[in-house]
Design a protein around this motif. Structure first.
Motif, PDB file in Angstrom:
ATOM      1  N   ASP A 261       0.810  -1.217   0.000  1.00  0.00           N
ATOM      2  CA  ASP A 261       0.000   0.000   0.000  1.00  0.00           C
ATOM      3  C   ASP A 261       0.845   1.270   0.000  1.00  0.00           C
ATOM      4  OD1 ASP A 261      -2.277  -1.554   0.022  1.00  0.00           O
ATOM      5  OD2 ASP A 261      -2.664  -1.292   2.171  1.00  0.00           O
ATOM      6  N   SER A 262       2.058   1.186   0.554  1.00  0.00           N
ATOM      7  CA  SER A 262       2.915   2.372   0.641  1.00  0.00           C
ATOM      8  C   SER A 262       3.425   2.813  -0.736  1.00  0.00           C
ATOM      9  CB  SER A 262       4.113   2.109   1.555  1.00  0.00           C
ATOM     10  OG  SER A 262       5.090   1.309   0.899  1.00  0.00           O
ATOM     11  N   GLY A 263       3.478   1.892  -1.674  1.00  0.00           N
ATOM     12  CA  GLY A 263       3.996   2.224  -3.001  1.00  0.00           C
ATOM     13  C   GLY A 263       5.507   2.398  -3.015  1.00  0.00           C
ATOM     14  N   LYS A 264       6.168   1.976  -1.963  1.00  0.00           N
ATOM     15  CA  LYS A 264       7.615   2.153  -1.812  1.00  0.00           C
ATOM     16  C   LYS A 264       8.403   1.624  -3.014  1.00  0.00           C
ATOM     17  CE  LYS A 264      11.344   0.863   1.373  1.00  0.00           C
ATOM     18  NZ  LYS A 264      11.666   0.224   2.658  1.00  0.00           N
ATOM     19  N   TYR A 265       7.972   0.537  -3.592  1.00  0.00           N
ATOM     20  CA  TYR A 265       8.728  -0.086  -4.681  1.00  0.00           C
ATOM     21  C   TYR A 265       8.059   0.079  -6.049  1.00  0.00           C
ATOM     22  CZ  TYR A 265      11.450  -2.124  -0.932  1.00  0.00           C
ATOM     23  OH  TYR A 265      12.250  -2.282   0.171  1.00  0.00           O
ATOM     24  N   THR A 266       7.017   0.888  -6.124  1.00  0.00           N
ATOM     25  CA  THR A 266       6.282   1.041  -7.379  1.00  0.00           C
ATOM     26  C   THR A 266       7.177   1.508  -8.514  1.00  0.00           C
ATOM     27  OG1 THR A 266       4.227   1.476  -6.205  1.00  0.00           O
ATOM     28  CG2 THR A 266       4.326   2.199  -8.495  1.00  0.00           C
TER      29      THR A 266
END
Length: 71
Positions: free
Chosen positions: A18-23
């Motif tokens: 959900d954090s999108g850290k690795y998007t």
């Protein structure tokens, strides 16, 4: 879910997702693969030569032997 089956904390996994850290990292990797001609998985490069799909060891041996003979 698969993550839970292999012992990953579902809460931590979902939070990370959900954090999108690795998007951006994943999107960049996909773009690099597409630029390199990758159209499916598995895809393997041997000295720049692309092989797509599951291949037997003999296929890799042939490619490697060809590449070694160029030296």
């Amino acid at each position: 879910p698969l993550a839970a089956e292999v012992g990953v904390s579902q809460e931590q996994f979902q939070s990370c997702l959900d954090s999108g850290k690795y998007t951006k990292f994943v999107q960049d990797q996909i773009a690099d693969g597409t630029t390199g001609g990758v159209s499916g998985t598995p895809s393997t490069f041997v000295n720049g030569q692309l092989t797509v799909g599951a291949q037997p060891l003999s296929s890799f041996k042939t490619i490697i032997d060809q590449e070694l003979s160029k030296k």
